[in-house]
Design a protein around this motif. Structure first.
Motif, PDB file in Angstrom:
ATOM      1  N   THR A  55       0.865  -1.178   0.000  1.00  0.00           N
ATOM      2  CA  THR A  55       0.000   0.000   0.000  1.00  0.00           C
ATOM      3  C   THR A  55       0.901   1.227   0.000  1.00  0.00           C
ATOM      4  O   THR A  55       2.101   1.122   0.271  1.00  0.00           O
ATOM      5  N   PRO A  56       0.367   2.424  -0.281  1.00  0.00           N
ATOM      6  CA  PRO A  56       1.206   3.627  -0.183  1.00  0.00           C
ATOM      7  C   PRO A  56       1.860   3.779   1.188  1.00  0.00           C
ATOM      8  O   PRO A  56       3.021   4.200   1.282  1.00  0.00           O
ATOM      9  N   VAL A  57       1.134   3.428   2.257  1.00  0.00           N
ATOM     10  CA  VAL A  57       1.723   3.530   3.592  1.00  0.00           C
ATOM     11  C   VAL A  57       2.856   2.526   3.751  1.00  0.00           C
ATOM     12  O   VAL A  57       3.944   2.869   4.250  1.00  0.00           O
ATOM     13  N   GLY A  58       2.632   1.285   3.341  1.00  0.00           N
ATOM     14  CA  GLY A  58       3.655   0.261   3.482  1.00  0.00           C
ATOM     15  C   GLY A  58       4.917   0.580   2.718  1.00  0.00           C
ATOM     16  O   GLY A  58       6.042   0.389   3.215  1.00  0.00           O
ATOM     17  N   THR A 300      -0.189  10.634   4.663  1.00  0.00           N
ATOM     18  CA  THR A 300       0.481   9.346   4.800  1.00  0.00           C
ATOM     19  C   THR A 300      -0.161   8.309   3.893  1.00  0.00           C
ATOM     20  O   THR A 300       0.533   7.532   3.227  1.00  0.00           O
ATOM     21  N   ARG A 301      -1.479   8.305   3.819  1.00  0.00           N
ATOM     22  CA  ARG A 301      -2.182   7.279   3.046  1.00  0.00           C
ATOM     23  C   ARG A 301      -2.001   7.440   1.548  1.00  0.00           C
ATOM     24  O   ARG A 301      -2.119   6.473   0.799  1.00  0.00           O
ATOM     25  N   THR A 302      -1.735   8.661   1.077  1.00  0.00           N
ATOM     26  CA  THR A 302      -1.566   8.864  -0.361  1.00  0.00           C
ATOM     27  C   THR A 302      -0.109   8.807  -0.785  1.00  0.00           C
ATOM     28  O   THR A 302       0.187   8.851  -1.988  1.00  0.00           O
ATOM     29  N   GLY A 303       0.810   8.718   0.165  1.00  0.00           N
ATOM     30  CA  GLY A 303       2.214   8.476  -0.145  1.00  0.00           C
ATOM     31  C   GLY A 303       2.819   9.505  -1.083  1.00  0.00           C
ATOM     32  O   GLY A 303       2.705  10.717  -0.875  1.00  0.00           O
TER      33      GLY A 303
END
Length: 382
Positions: A55-58, A300-303
Motif C-alpha cells: 500500500t502507499p503507507v507500506g 500518509t495514506r496517499t504516499g
C-alpha cells in the motif's frame, strides 16, 4: 527529502519544527507482524495472501522509516520488522518520533489503554512539548458507565467535559464516524435529550451512536469550548474501521448548517483529515471565518501523491486557515511519515508556484511557517 532548487529561506521554513496539532497515541509494546500490519492498515486486516506493505503507507514505511532504524531505504518487510523487534518498541518510538522534527504534539485521548503512550510520554520520546486534545466521546462513555439516572448522566457529562477541558488545549469529536454529518444541526430539546439519555443508560458499554444523544454531546462540547476558549476538532472524511457511518455521510459539506448555527458562538472549528472531501473542506474554510482545515492522515495514506492533496488545498483554503496534523495512530511510523509527507508535499506545491513566478520566496517561506506551526500556535494559544 525536499525538491531541489528551492530557495534557502523556503527550505529552512519547511524543515523548521512543526506543531502536530492532531495525532493519536502510539503503542508502547512490541508488536507481531499481524498487529503491526493491522495498525498501518487503519484497523482493516489485509485480505488473505496479501500484505499492507503493498500500500502507499507500506511502501513509505520501507522508504522513509527504514533509514531511521539504520536500514537501507526500501528494506524488505521481513527485514524491517526484524530490525524493529531487535531495537524494541521504546527505542523505535524514540527514533521515529524524534525524527519527525516536531516541537509540540497535541494528542487526542480517544483511546485509553495501558498499551498506549500518554501525551506526556509522546512528548518525551519525541523531545517535544505535548498537550491533550479531549475526545468528547471517550468522556461520554466514562460518564455513561457511572451514571445511575438520566439526570446524573446529563449533569455529569457537562461537569466532566468542563473538568477535562480545563487540562486540555482543545476538544475533538468523531460524530462523523459514529452517525454521519447529515444530522439536524439544531440543539435538541430537553425532552428528547432525556429520552435519549434513558436509552443510553440501558446499554452504556457500547459506543454512542444515538443521533439525539450525539447532538446533545456535540452542543454540550460547544458550550464547554466557548466557556474555555478552546477549538473544536471535527473528524471528517476517511475514518477508522470502527466507524458506523458510510463514507458519503462523512463529507464535511454536510456540516454547513451546523457551522452556520455555530458561528455566533465564536468557537473555532477545525475540520480534520477531510480526504477525499478536502475540496469541500477548503471551500468551508474559505467561506466561514471560524472554520480551519487540515488533511491529516491523508498525506500518509496517499504516499508519493500527497503533494496533489496539498496543492488542491492551497487552491482555495486561506493559508492562515490550514494546519499540519500527522493523523498519527498506533505506531510511531505514522508520526514520522506524516511529517515527511507534509514537508515533501508542501515543498513541491510551493516550488511549482515559485517556478511559475506566481509567488515570491518570502511569501512561500511565510506560508510554510504558518501551516507548519504558526497557525496551530495561534489557534490553540500555545
Amino acid at each position: 527529502m525536499l525538491p531541489p532548487g528551492l530557495p534557502d529561506t523556503v527550505r529552512e521554513a519547511l524543515l523548521a519544527p512543526l506543531v502536530d496539532h492532531h495525532c493519536d497515541a502510539v503503542r508502547r509494546d512490541d508488536l507481531s507482524r499481524a498487529q503491526y500490519e493491522l495498525l498501518i492498515g487503519g484497523g482493516v486486516p489485509a485480505p488473505p495472501g496479501t500484505t499492507h506493505f503493498d500500500t502507499p503507507v507500506g511502501v513509505a514505511v520501507r522508504r522513509w522509516c527504514a533509514p531511521v532504524l539504520d536500514l537501507a531505504p526500501h528494506a524488505p518487510p521481513a527485514v524491517y520488522l526484524a530490525r524493529r523487534a531487535e531495537l524494541g518498541a521504546g527505542e523505535v518510538n524514540r527514533r521515529l518520533l524524534g525524527a519527525a522534527g516536531v516541537a509540540a504534539f497535541l494528542v487526542d485521548t480517544g483511546t485509553e489503554s495501558d498499551d498506549l503512550l500518554p501525551a506526556a510520554e509522546m512528548g518525551r520520546h519525541g523531545s517535544a512539548a505535548a498537550d491533550e486534545i479531549v475526545r468528547v466521546e471517550q468522556v461520554e462513555h466514562d460518564v455513561a458507565e457511572m451514571a445511575g439516572t438520566a439526570s446524573d448522566y446529563l449533569d455529569g457529562l457537562a461537569e466532566e467535559l468542563s473538568a477535562r477541558a480545563a487540562r486540555a488545549v482543545g476538544l475533538s469529536t468523531v460524530t462523523a464516524h459514529r452517525h454521519g454529518l447529515d444530522f439536524d444541526p439544531a440543539r435538541p430539546s430537553r425532552g428528547s435529550v432525556i429520552a435519549a439519555a434513558n436509552r443510553r443508560l440501558a446499554d452504556p458499554k457500547d459506543p454512542l451512536t444515538d443521533p439525539v444523544a450525539l447532538r446533545h454531546l456535540l452542543w454540550t462540547s460547544v458550550d464547554v469550548a466557548r466557556e474555555r476558549g478552546l477549538p473544536l476538532q471535527l473528524h471528517t472524511g476517511a475514518g477508522p474501521d470502527s466507524g458506523h457511518a458510510p463514507p458519503h455521510r462523512t463529507d464535511p459539506a454536510l456540516l454547513t448548517g451546523f457551522l452556520q448555527a455555530l458561528q455566533p458562538a465564536g468557537v473555532t472549528v477545525i475540520l480534520l483529515h477531510c480526504y477525499p472531501f478536502h475540496r469541500q473542506a477548503a471551500y468551508l474554510a474559505a467561506t466561514y471565518p471560524h472554520v480551519h482545515v487540515d488533511v491529516g492522515r491523508a498525506l500518509t495514506r496517499t504516499g508519493a501523491a500527497s503533494w496533489r492533496v496539498v496543492d488542491e488545498l492551497l487552491e482555495l483554503a486561506p493559508f492562515h486557515k490550514q494546519l499540519f496534523g500527522s493523523g498519527c495512530s498506533g505506531v510511531a511510523e505514522t508520526a514520522h511519515l506524516g511529517a515527511v509527507s507534509f514537508r515533501r508535499a508542501l515543498g513541491r506545491a510551493l516550488k511549482e508556484r515559485l517556478d511559475a513566478g506566481e509567488w515570491s520566496a518570502p511569501d512561500a517561506a511565510r506560508v510554510a511557517y504558518m501551516i507548519g506551526s504558526g497557525n496551530a500556535r495561534r489557534v490553540y494559544r500555545l
